[in-house]
Scaffold this active site. Sequence first.
Site, PDB file in Angstrom:
ATOM      1  N   ARG A  53       0.719  -1.394  -0.090  1.00 27.09           N
ATOM      2  CA  ARG A  53       0.117   0.027  -0.105  1.00 27.09           C
ATOM      3  C   ARG A  53       0.798   1.241   0.054  1.00 27.09           C
ATOM      4  O   ARG A  53       0.796   1.947  -1.135  1.00 27.09           O
ATOM      5  CB  ARG A  53      -0.894  -0.120   1.230  1.00 27.09           C
ATOM      6  CG  ARG A  53      -2.039   0.887   1.271  1.00 27.09           C
ATOM      7  CD  ARG A  53      -1.705   2.192   1.697  1.00 27.09           C
ATOM      8  NE  ARG A  53      -1.022   2.410   2.866  1.00 27.09           N
ATOM      9  CZ  ARG A  53      -0.592   3.461   3.377  1.00 27.09           C
ATOM     10  NH1 ARG A  53      -0.572   4.660   2.684  1.00 27.09           N
ATOM     11  NH2 ARG A  53      -0.091   3.458   4.554  1.00 27.09           N
ATOM     12  N   ASP A  54       1.706   1.653   0.993  1.00 29.23           N
ATOM     13  CA  ASP A  54       2.402   2.759   1.084  1.00 29.23           C
ATOM     14  C   ASP A  54       3.643   2.953   0.236  1.00 29.23           C
ATOM     15  O   ASP A  54       3.841   3.907  -0.575  1.00 29.23           O
ATOM     16  CB  ASP A  54       2.730   2.947   2.472  1.00 29.23           C
ATOM     17  CG  ASP A  54       3.155   4.359   3.116  1.00 29.23           C
ATOM     18  OD1 ASP A  54       3.124   5.302   2.133  1.00 29.23           O
ATOM     19  OD2 ASP A  54       3.393   4.759   4.145  1.00 29.23           O
ATOM     20  N   CYS A  87       4.400   9.205   0.320  1.00 30.47           N
ATOM     21  CA  CYS A  87       2.942   9.551   0.377  1.00 30.47           C
ATOM     22  C   CYS A  87       2.665  10.551  -1.020  1.00 30.47           C
ATOM     23  O   CYS A  87       3.426  11.552  -0.976  1.00 30.47           O
ATOM     24  CB  CYS A  87       2.420  10.218   1.571  1.00 30.47           C
ATOM     25  SG  CYS A  87       0.935  10.965   1.606  1.00 30.47           S
ATOM     26  N   ASN A 111       9.230   4.022   3.613  1.00 28.57           N
ATOM     27  CA  ASN A 111       9.199   3.697   4.986  1.00 28.57           C
ATOM     28  C   ASN A 111      10.379   3.003   5.264  1.00 28.57           C
ATOM     29  O   ASN A 111      11.237   2.476   4.231  1.00 28.57           O
ATOM     30  CB  ASN A 111       8.013   2.605   5.220  1.00 28.57           C
ATOM     31  CG  ASN A 111       6.785   3.095   4.847  1.00 28.57           C
ATOM     32  OD1 ASN A 111       6.341   3.166   3.856  1.00 28.57           O
ATOM     33  ND2 ASN A 111       6.002   3.666   6.038  1.00 28.57           N
ATOM     34  N   HIS A 127       9.008   7.149   8.072  1.00 24.55           N
ATOM     35  CA  HIS A 127       9.547   7.147   6.657  1.00 24.55           C
ATOM     36  C   HIS A 127      11.103   7.608   6.850  1.00 24.55           C
ATOM     37  O   HIS A 127      11.332   8.129   7.962  1.00 24.55           O
ATOM     38  CB  HIS A 127       8.825   8.187   5.716  1.00 24.55           C
ATOM     39  CG  HIS A 127       7.631   7.510   5.227  1.00 24.55           C
ATOM     40  ND1 HIS A 127       7.425   7.155   4.044  1.00 24.55           N
ATOM     41  CD2 HIS A 127       6.421   7.365   6.069  1.00 24.55           C
ATOM     42  CE1 HIS A 127       5.867   6.729   3.965  1.00 24.55           C
ATOM     43  NE2 HIS A 127       5.320   6.888   4.997  1.00 24.55           N
ATOM     44  N   HIS A 152       5.485   4.323  12.789  1.00 21.16           N
ATOM     45  CA  HIS A 152       5.248   4.215  11.141  1.00 21.16           C
ATOM     46  C   HIS A 152       6.673   5.332  10.433  1.00 21.16           C
ATOM     47  O   HIS A 152       6.167   6.659  10.248  1.00 21.16           O
ATOM     48  CB  HIS A 152       3.791   4.667  10.677  1.00 21.16           C
ATOM     49  CG  HIS A 152       3.895   4.520   9.089  1.00 21.16           C
ATOM     50  ND1 HIS A 152       3.046   3.661   8.517  1.00 21.16           N
ATOM     51  CD2 HIS A 152       3.943   5.381   8.402  1.00 21.16           C
ATOM     52  CE1 HIS A 152       2.898   4.045   7.191  1.00 21.16           C
ATOM     53  NE2 HIS A 152       3.576   5.151   7.128  1.00 21.16           N
TER      54      HIS A 152
HETATM   55  P1  HMG Z   1     -13.335  14.452  -1.918  1.00 22.20           P
HETATM   56  O1  HMG Z   1     -13.141  14.790  -3.390  1.00 22.20           O
HETATM   57  O2  HMG Z   1     -13.469  15.780  -0.929  1.00 22.20           O
HETATM   58  O3  HMG Z   1     -14.430  13.303  -1.912  1.00 22.20           O
HETATM   59  O4  HMG Z   1     -12.125  13.635  -1.536  1.00 22.20           O
HETATM   60  P2  HMG Z   1     -16.085  13.334  -2.212  1.00 22.20           P
HETATM   61  O5  HMG Z   1     -16.771  12.565  -1.149  1.00 22.20           O
HETATM   62  O6  HMG Z   1     -16.465  14.740  -2.715  1.00 22.20           O
HETATM   63  O7  HMG Z   1     -16.010  12.360  -3.493  1.00 22.20           O
HETATM   64  C1  HMG Z   1     -15.155  12.819  -4.608  1.00 22.20           C
HETATM   65  C2  HMG Z   1     -15.290  11.679  -5.671  1.00 22.20           C
HETATM   66  O8  HMG Z   1     -14.527  10.665  -5.253  1.00 22.20           O
HETATM   67  C3  HMG Z   1     -16.490  11.215  -5.959  1.00 22.20           C
HETATM   68  O9  HMG Z   1     -16.734  10.476  -7.333  1.00 22.20           O
HETATM   69  C4  HMG Z   1     -16.824   9.816  -4.999  1.00 22.20           C
HETATM   70  O10 HMG Z   1     -17.591   8.874  -5.447  1.00 22.20           O
HETATM   71  C5  HMG Z   1     -15.289   9.514  -5.044  1.00 22.20           C
HETATM   72  P3  HMG Z   1     -17.387  11.307  -8.481  1.00 22.20           P
HETATM   73  O11 HMG Z   1     -18.715  11.315  -8.157  1.00 22.20           O
HETATM   74  O12 HMG Z   1     -16.696  12.484  -8.597  1.00 22.20           O
HETATM   75  O13 HMG Z   1     -17.143  10.525  -9.799  1.00 22.20           O
HETATM   76  N1  HMG Z   1     -14.995   8.661  -3.713  1.00 22.20           N
HETATM   77  C6  HMG Z   1     -14.407   7.431  -3.807  1.00 22.20           C
HETATM   78  N2  HMG Z   1     -14.048   6.368  -4.621  1.00 22.20           N
HETATM   79  C7  HMG Z   1     -13.714   5.427  -4.306  1.00 22.20           C
HETATM   80  N3  HMG Z   1     -13.365   5.200  -2.932  1.00 22.20           N
HETATM   81  C8  HMG Z   1     -13.843   5.985  -1.984  1.00 22.20           C
HETATM   82  C9  HMG Z   1     -14.140   7.255  -2.406  1.00 22.20           C
HETATM   83  N4  HMG Z   1     -14.602   8.335  -1.741  1.00 22.20           N
HETATM   84  C10 HMG Z   1     -15.026   9.298  -2.701  1.00 22.20           C
HETATM   85  N5  HMG Z   1     -13.358   5.798  -0.740  1.00 22.20           N
HETATM   86  C11 HMG Z   1     -11.338  11.633  -0.248  1.00 22.20           C
HETATM   87  C12 HMG Z   1     -12.055  13.004  -0.070  1.00 22.20           C
HETATM   88  C13 HMG Z   1     -11.066  11.251   1.053  1.00 22.20           C
HETATM   89  C14 HMG Z   1     -12.300  10.502  -0.870  1.00 22.20           C
HETATM   90  C15 HMG Z   1      -9.920  11.873  -0.924  1.00 22.20           C
HETATM   91  O14 HMG Z   1      -9.347  12.999  -0.552  1.00 22.20           O
HETATM   92  C16 HMG Z   1      -9.115  10.564  -1.015  1.00 22.20           C
HETATM   93  O15 HMG Z   1      -9.332   9.752  -1.576  1.00 22.20           O
HETATM   94  N6  HMG Z   1      -7.867  10.854  -0.395  1.00 22.20           N
HETATM   95  C17 HMG Z   1      -7.000   9.540  -0.225  1.00 22.20           C
HETATM   96  C18 HMG Z   1      -5.649  10.265  -0.256  1.00 22.20           C
HETATM   97  C19 HMG Z   1      -4.738   8.975   0.245  1.00 22.20           C
HETATM   98  O16 HMG Z   1      -4.954   7.917  -0.166  1.00 22.20           O
HETATM   99  N7  HMG Z   1      -3.423   9.631   0.640  1.00 22.20           N
HETATM  100  C20 HMG Z   1      -2.342   8.604   0.740  1.00 22.20           C
HETATM  101  C21 HMG Z   1      -2.579   7.637   2.046  1.00 22.20           C
HETATM  102  S1  HMG Z   1      -2.233   8.588   3.587  1.00 22.20           S
HETATM  103  C22 HMG Z   1      -0.730   8.247   3.694  1.00 22.20           C
HETATM  104  O17 HMG Z   1      -0.002   7.533   2.936  1.00 22.20           O
HETATM  105  C23 HMG Z   1      -0.142   8.196   5.124  1.00 22.20           C
HETATM  106  C24 HMG Z   1       0.254   7.194   5.961  1.00 22.20           C
HETATM  107  O18 HMG Z   1       0.931   6.134   5.305  1.00 22.20           O
HETATM  108  C25 HMG Z   1       0.655   7.422   7.304  1.00 22.20           C
HETATM  109  C26 HMG Z   1       2.016   8.585   7.299  1.00 22.20           C
HETATM  110  O19 HMG Z   1       2.955   8.013   6.553  1.00 22.20           O
HETATM  111  O20 HMG Z   1       1.991   9.679   7.895  1.00 22.20           O
HETATM  112  C27 HMG Z   1      -0.976   6.377   6.219  1.00 22.20           C
HETATM  113 MG    MG Z   2       3.241   6.377   5.267  1.00 22.34          MG
END
Ligand code: HMG
Ligand code: MG
Length: 320
Positions: A26-27, A251, A260, A220, A218
């Site tokens: 994933r990450d 990310c 990581n 990086h 966690h």
């Molecule tokens: P938004 O644009 O505010 O959401 O995004 P929305 O509810 O308005 O929806 C917009 C569109 O996305 C819609 O589709 C929804 O259906 C779709 P449209 O009508 O435009 O065709 N949608 C989805 N589709 C599939 N699955 C879903 C979903 N939700 C909405 N679950 C949202 C808000 C949270 C969805 C967006 O910002 C997002 O997906 N963000 C994810 C970002 C991400 O994955 N970042 C990386 C992971 S975090 C990380 O790596 C850190 C970590 O490792 C820890 C660390 O290192 O610190 C965990």
């Molecule tokens: Mg991470």
Amino acid sequence: MPDTGMLSQPGPGLPARVKLVEVGPRDGLQNEAAFVPTAIKVELIRRLMDAGITWIEAASFVSPKWVPQMADGAQVLAGIERRDGVVFSALVPNLKGLDAALAARCDEVAVFAAASESFSQKNINCSIAESIERFVPVVEKALAAGVRVRGYVSCVLGCPFEGEIDPAQVAAVTARLHQLGCYEISLGDTIGTGTPLKTRRMIEACANEVPLTALAGHFHDTWGMAAANVYAALQSGMAIFDSSVSGIGGCPYSPGATGNVATEDIVYLCDELGIETGIDLPALAEAGSFISAALQRDTSSRVARALQARIARAARLAAA
Ligand code: HMG
Ligand code: MG
């Protein structure tokens, strides 16, 4: 292994065993420029299981417009072989993601918040408070379905947009996620600027709010301090760590951050400290070679590189 002599007992104050959560699928892969085929992800996970890994974050059920690399989460979960004792989890930002994760038969899910307002906006398009509100029904529904929920807090040791983050703010978000029902909170040094002293202070602040046994590290490795931070965290009594094979990852919403801490590096560190991981280092390094070859880049794991060099030397000697 170097013949420095592995400890049969961990050093004083260190845990006897650690839980390692492999976040490479994933990450590690969410930030790749080119789409990594589903079959490669499935094969990587098979090799990780063969190496003895039992906690695997396999996918994200997030918006594919935001993170296209994770668009095949359902296919990955459908393609992997389920083995007894192996727990598969996925990130879910909202109910839509949770429903997809439940349909894909995830054993666990993880919600993800941040200790920095700017990062929260960039990563999930809402404030910290709004994200917590959004997670309330997600956690309730997951628990009602018998699926445990992990929580992430990002930017615990620095934010790409705000710089320093107050440990009290990290502790407050950590406490909130724990109150919601997250059984484990993973503290993310998203940009890899953490150092051992800061790590210990941050863990101390969080452990005042939440049992230490519910906290995970966690780290990086952007500034090369991740293994040192793991050691500092071990000395603080932490016994759960996230890592990615070969050190892959980053990310998409954290500019400049690298992968990581490499799983190979933590396993070697723990082996040398007499701390049990349940993971076979040579088999893990082979899984790392597989994904490095698929991504057409060298491993970021110093330990994997050293092992490769040793094997090459032995082969040269055998051929001479
Ligand atoms: P938004 O644009 O505010 O959401 O995004 P929305 O509810 O308005 O929806 C917009 C569109 O996305 C819609 O589709 C929804 O259906 C779709 P449209 O009508 O435009 O065709 N949608 C989805 N589709 C599939 N699955 C879903 C979903 N939700 C909405 N679950 C949202 C808000 C949270 C969805 C967006 O910002 C997002 O997906 N963000 C994810 C970002 C991400 O994955 N970042 C990386 C992971 S975090 C990380 O790596 C850190 C970590 O490792 C820890 C660390 O290192 O610190 C965990
Ligand atoms: Mg991470």
